[in-house]
Design a protein around this motif. Structure first.
Motif, PDB file in Angstrom:
ATOM      1  N   THR A 152       0.700  -1.130  -0.001  1.00  0.00           N
ATOM      2  CA  THR A 152      -0.062   0.015   0.158  1.00  0.00           C
ATOM      3  C   THR A 152       0.861   1.207  -0.012  1.00  0.00           C
ATOM      4  O   THR A 152       2.135   1.037   0.179  1.00  0.00           O
ATOM      5  CB  THR A 152      -1.041   0.063   1.268  1.00  0.00           C
ATOM      6  N   TYR A 153       0.360   2.351  -0.142  1.00  0.00           N
ATOM      7  CA  TYR A 153       0.916   3.789   0.007  1.00  0.00           C
ATOM      8  C   TYR A 153       0.107   4.672   0.763  1.00  0.00           C
ATOM      9  O   TYR A 153      -0.956   5.172   0.340  1.00  0.00           O
ATOM     10  CB  TYR A 153       0.996   4.192  -1.458  1.00  0.00           C
ATOM     11  N   PHE A 154       0.526   4.842   2.024  1.00  0.00           N
ATOM     12  CA  PHE A 154      -0.078   5.772   3.194  1.00  0.00           C
ATOM     13  C   PHE A 154       0.836   7.047   3.205  1.00  0.00           C
ATOM     14  O   PHE A 154       1.926   6.871   3.437  1.00  0.00           O
ATOM     15  CB  PHE A 154      -0.409   5.110   4.351  1.00  0.00           C
ATOM     16  N   THR A 155       0.365   8.290   3.150  1.00  0.00           N
ATOM     17  CA  THR A 155       1.039   9.342   3.678  1.00  0.00           C
ATOM     18  C   THR A 155       0.496  10.076   4.922  1.00  0.00           C
ATOM     19  O   THR A 155       0.843  11.160   5.068  1.00  0.00           O
ATOM     20  CB  THR A 155       1.087  10.404   2.443  1.00  0.00           C
ATOM     21  N   ALA A 156      -0.204   9.201   5.622  1.00  0.00           N
ATOM     22  CA  ALA A 156      -0.749   9.608   7.051  1.00  0.00           C
ATOM     23  C   ALA A 156      -0.524   8.282   7.822  1.00  0.00           C
ATOM     24  O   ALA A 156      -1.064   7.278   7.387  1.00  0.00           O
ATOM     25  CB  ALA A 156      -1.822  10.114   7.216  1.00  0.00           C
ATOM     26  N   GLU A 157      -0.349   8.285   9.104  1.00  0.00           N
ATOM     27  CA  GLU A 157       0.122   7.138  10.011  1.00  0.00           C
ATOM     28  C   GLU A 157       0.031   7.821  11.250  1.00  0.00           C
ATOM     29  O   GLU A 157       0.371   8.649  11.771  1.00  0.00           O
ATOM     30  CB  GLU A 157       1.230   6.498   9.775  1.00  0.00           C
ATOM     31  N   PRO A 158      -0.608   6.728  12.198  1.00  0.00           N
ATOM     32  CA  PRO A 158      -0.421   7.154  13.613  1.00  0.00           C
ATOM     33  C   PRO A 158       0.923   7.212  14.299  1.00  0.00           C
ATOM     34  O   PRO A 158       1.800   6.236  14.082  1.00  0.00           O
ATOM     35  CB  PRO A 158      -1.217   5.941  14.314  1.00  0.00           C
ATOM     36  N   ILE A 164      -1.174  12.130  14.597  1.00  0.00           N
ATOM     37  CA  ILE A 164      -0.795  11.666  13.197  1.00  0.00           C
ATOM     38  C   ILE A 164       0.304  12.294  12.478  1.00  0.00           C
ATOM     39  O   ILE A 164       0.615  13.396  12.808  1.00  0.00           O
ATOM     40  CB  ILE A 164      -2.098  12.198  12.454  1.00  0.00           C
ATOM     41  N   ARG A 165       1.099  11.403  11.979  1.00  0.00           N
ATOM     42  CA  ARG A 165       2.413  11.762  11.504  1.00  0.00           C
ATOM     43  C   ARG A 165       2.205  11.585   9.910  1.00  0.00           C
ATOM     44  O   ARG A 165       1.456  10.915   9.644  1.00  0.00           O
ATOM     45  CB  ARG A 165       3.280  10.745  12.045  1.00  0.00           C
TER      46      ARG A 165
END
Length: 175
Positions: A152-158, A164-165
């Protein structure tokens, strides 16, 4: 470590059916054309030192310390020919932005990860993994049951503190 901006790691799902320890690297023709093919033709001694060979009409790299796949590759068939694998370029994991591959996903602590997957086999331990690696022979170790994997490709994460980072959007997919 994921694909460069010019060779982005794709988003897809697959099923991991096994682990190849001490893998051969079957070079895609695009990567061979970047210089490996010319090296094998024009400087076979240098190519041999780096483990490159031309066999059965294709360029390959022998298993070993310098193999681009490192010491393990997951068996996860997909139409992109992209895999999770080890890497001899461990220093890349210290970089804040890790877009440095041809599209595959290089795994930190790859042998621990492989051992965790293989622990589903009765009696498999890190010592089992290490024994195969030190033996130097290529070995496919099948999992008892395939495991789904999602690239996957995420640009927000806990973040650990609950906030949120927002990592860098290296592929420029966010608006």
């Amino acid at each position: 470590v994921v694909g460069r901006t010019t060779s982005q790691a794709p988003v897809f799902s697959s099923r991991i059916s096994g682990v190849i320890l001490n893998p051969w690297w079957e070079l895609p023709s695009s990567i061979a054309a970047e210089g490996v093919a010319a090296m094998v033709r024009n400087n076979p001694a240098a190519a041999a030192r780096r483990g490159y060979v031309f066999q059965d009409g294709r360029y390959r790299q022998r298993p070993g310390a310098g193999n681009a796949l490192g010491r393990m590759k997951l068996v996860m068939p997909n139409s992109y020919t992209v895999y999770l694998h080890d890497t001899p370029a461990q220093a890349l994991f210290a970089n804040p932005v890790r877009a440095a591959s041809h599209g595959c996903v290089r795994v930190g602590d790859a042998l621990d990860f492989a051992t965790t997957l293989l622990a589903a086999r009765p009696g498999w331990t890190r010592a089992s993994t290490d024994a195969v690696i030190s033996g130097g022979q290529t070995r496919l170790v099948e999992l008892p049951r395939p495991i789904p994997v999602y690239i996957t490709y995420f640009t927000a994460e806990p973040a650990a503190d609950g906030s949120i980072r927002y990592p860098a959007d290296v592929y420029g997919r966010d608006r």
